[in-house]
Enzyme design. Structure first.
Site, PDB file in Angstrom:
ATOM      1  N   LYS A 192       0.866  -1.176   0.000  1.00 39.61           N
ATOM      2  CA  LYS A 192       0.000   0.000   0.000  1.00 39.61           C
ATOM      3  C   LYS A 192       0.904   1.228   0.000  1.00 39.61           C
ATOM      4  CE  LYS A 192      -2.566   3.474   1.482  1.00 39.61           C
ATOM      5  NZ  LYS A 192      -1.976   4.834   1.701  1.00 39.61           N
ATOM      6  N   GLU A 267       8.597   1.220  12.078  1.00 39.39           N
ATOM      7  CA  GLU A 267       9.685   2.199  12.037  1.00 39.39           C
ATOM      8  C   GLU A 267       9.019   3.564  12.030  1.00 39.39           C
ATOM      9  OE1 GLU A 267      11.764   4.985  10.887  1.00 39.39           O
ATOM     10  OE2 GLU A 267      12.212   3.970   8.992  1.00 39.39           O
ATOM     11  N   CYS A 301      13.552   9.670   8.237  1.00 42.11           N
ATOM     12  CA  CYS A 301      13.234   9.273   9.611  1.00 42.11           C
ATOM     13  C   CYS A 301      14.447   9.348  10.524  1.00 42.11           C
ATOM     14  CB  CYS A 301      12.673   7.853   9.627  1.00 42.11           C
ATOM     15  SG  CYS A 301      11.152   7.649   8.688  1.00 42.11           S
ATOM     16  N   GLU A 401       9.553  15.523  16.176  1.00 42.47           N
ATOM     17  CA  GLU A 401      10.076  15.302  14.829  1.00 42.47           C
ATOM     18  C   GLU A 401       9.478  16.331  13.878  1.00 42.47           C
ATOM     19  OE1 GLU A 401      11.045  11.455  12.124  1.00 42.47           O
ATOM     20  OE2 GLU A 401       8.977  11.639  12.767  1.00 42.47           O
TER      21      GLU A 401
END
Length: 497
Positions: A192, A267, A301, A401
């Site tokens: 996906k 993750e 990331c 973040e």
């Protein structure tokens, strides 16, 4: 550049797109319209204009993909000799390299990243396919010494149907990073893609088909997270979910998977520190940190988004870094600048809002700090490479973040404070240490709470080293041989003689 890449770049610059891009879902070895019959648009972040359409999938498409994948797993794929799986993966790697131009240009149009970075991603996925092709026929069990009256052994079996929910920052890289070890282990795969970057995952299906993968072994269903991602994660026939994305979405993925006790690899990003000690090679650290935070416009990331630096070299480092950051070129990815576009307007606005709030609180912005545009066209979603100096440990730009080209500087006095500051967030994905003292390096590497620690080169290790996080950065590991564990289950057989 090769003639193929030059031709693809020329076509994309003239027309705003590439011809022949897939716009359907790929299920059971064929292209088909989605159940809804509807299409969605994907935009070029460098121009803010749509460049392709794709199918708006839904739960019915997910069901069809799972039926296809489960049938392919039970009837075909798990019965294929490991050596043959290896051959198919290696053949796919060859075809990826042969199609480098179209894949790289499409990735740049879809994600906004510079073409040079897209080419790095194409090379990486080819190497992933080669690497896990080499591992496919080496997944061995073990015997257990219970004594002369018993034979006991463990067998590694594929878990079955696996789902791969992709992020928008590294679409094809993240797809193959998860799909290659899953396929090597004998699992089938349903992908996906993110709704802002669906194109290259679809393009890879033609490559996998040409390589000879049987129908149903790899399916792709495009659409939104709510319409496709959630029913895929919650499907009772899916036995493992690999997800890369935000903490909030990862939590929902885990909740959906828990309905059927489905295993997950998560993750979930980070706020990774780069610890720069006073004895380091300062000029090298400056150059390496430019890549650590500004690669893919900071939309990584594991980006080195926190600079933890000893006070006595702080001023010199900041002066050099800010000058270099301010000189970096910005522009449309096909023109190969250093800094490409931010992937979406929504993400650009988030970055700008966080930096504006920091400025209003009195945080010192020593470089960048503003939205900008492609200097040639006056369009696109861009943010200047930014450096925020002397930030408090509890400040939002340290703790959250940002996922953009924003480096936050934290000043420390000595190695003990550096360790405390490095571990001072809820994330634990990556870290780097810059020092000439191996004892200091190994001591910090031991004590920093992160899934991956490097020394004197931020993005060291490549596809061969396990990657994943601790704390809010998730759990499970991708890349390297460790990733194969995600897609295997252990069966023990014991016989009394």
């Amino acid at each position: 550049m090769s003639q193929q890449i030059e031709a693809c770049v020329d076509e994309a610059l003239r027309t705003g797109t590439l011809s022949g891009l897939p716009d359907q879902v790929y299920i059971d070895g064929r292209w088909r319209d989605s159940d809804s019959g509807k299409k969605m648009e994907t935009l070029d972040p460098g121009t803010e204009k749509p460049f392709a359409r794709f199918a708006a999938g839904n739960a019915a498409d997910v069901d069809a993909a799972v039926v296809s994948s489960e049938r392919a797993f039970k009837e075909v794929w798990r019965k294929v000799d490991p050596a043959q799986r290896a051959n198919l993966l290696r053949r796919a790697a060859t075809l990826v390299r042969a199609n480098e131009g179209r894949l790289a240009v499409a990735e740049t149009l879809d994600s906004g990243k510079p073409l040079a970075e897209s080419r790095i991603d194409v090379d990486a996925i080819a190497r992933f396919l080669d690497y896990y092709g080499g591992a496919a026929d080496k997944l061995q069990g073990e015997t257990i010494p219970l004594g002369r009256d018993f034979v006991s052994y463990n067998v590694l079996e594929p878990v079955g149907v696996t789902a791969h929910i992709l992020p928008w920052n590294f679409p094809m890289f993240a797809m193959v990073r998860g799909a290659a070890p899953a396929l090597a282990a004998g699992c089938t795969v349903i992908v996906k893609p993110a709704e802002t970057t669906p194109v290259t995952a679809l393009m890879l299906m033609d490559i996998f088909t040409e390589a000879g993968f049987p129908a149903g072994v790899c399916n792709v269903v495009t659409g939104t997270g709510q319409a496709v991602g959630e029913p895929l994660c919650a499907h009772k026939k899916v036995r493992h979910v690999t997800f890369t994305g935000s903490v909030a979405t990862g939590s929902r993925v885990m909740q959906n998977a828990a309905r059927h006790i489905t295993s997950v690899t998560l993750e979930l990003g980070g706020k990774s520190p780069a610890v720069v000690l006073a004895d380091c090679d300062l000029d090298h650290a400056v150059e390496d940190m430019l890549e650590a935070i500004y690669f893919n416009a900071g939309q990584v990331c594991s980006a080195g988004s926190r600079l933890v630096i000893e006070r006595r070299i702080h001023d010199e480092f900041v002066e050099k870094f800010a000058a270099r950051a301010s000189a970096l070129t910005i522009g449309h990815g096909l023109k190969n600048p250093v800094i490409g576009a931010i992937n979406s307007r929504q993400q650009l606005e988030k970055i700008a809002r966080i930096v504006d709030d920091a400025r209003a609180r009195g945080v010192n912005v020593v470089a960048g700090g503003r939205c900008t545009v492609d200097p040639d066209s006056g369009a696109g979603w861009f943010f200047q490479p930014t450096m925020l100096d002397d930030v408090r440990p509890d400040d939002r730009v340290v703790q959250e973040e940002i996922f953009g080209p924003v480096l936050s500087v934290q000043i420390v006095d000595g190695i003990e404070e550096a360790l405390s500051v490095a571990n001072g967030t809820d994330y634990g994905l990556a870290a780097c240490i810059y020092t000439k003292d191996i004892k200091k390096a190994l001591g910090l590497a031991r004590d920093i709470d992160a899934g991956q620690v490097t020394v004197n080169q931020y993005y060291a290790g490549g596809i061969y080293t396990p990657f994943g996080g601790n704390k809010l950065s998730g759990f499970g590991r991708e890349k390297g041989l460790e990733a194969l564990r995600n897609y295997c289950r252990t069966k023990n057989v014991t016989v009394r003689i």
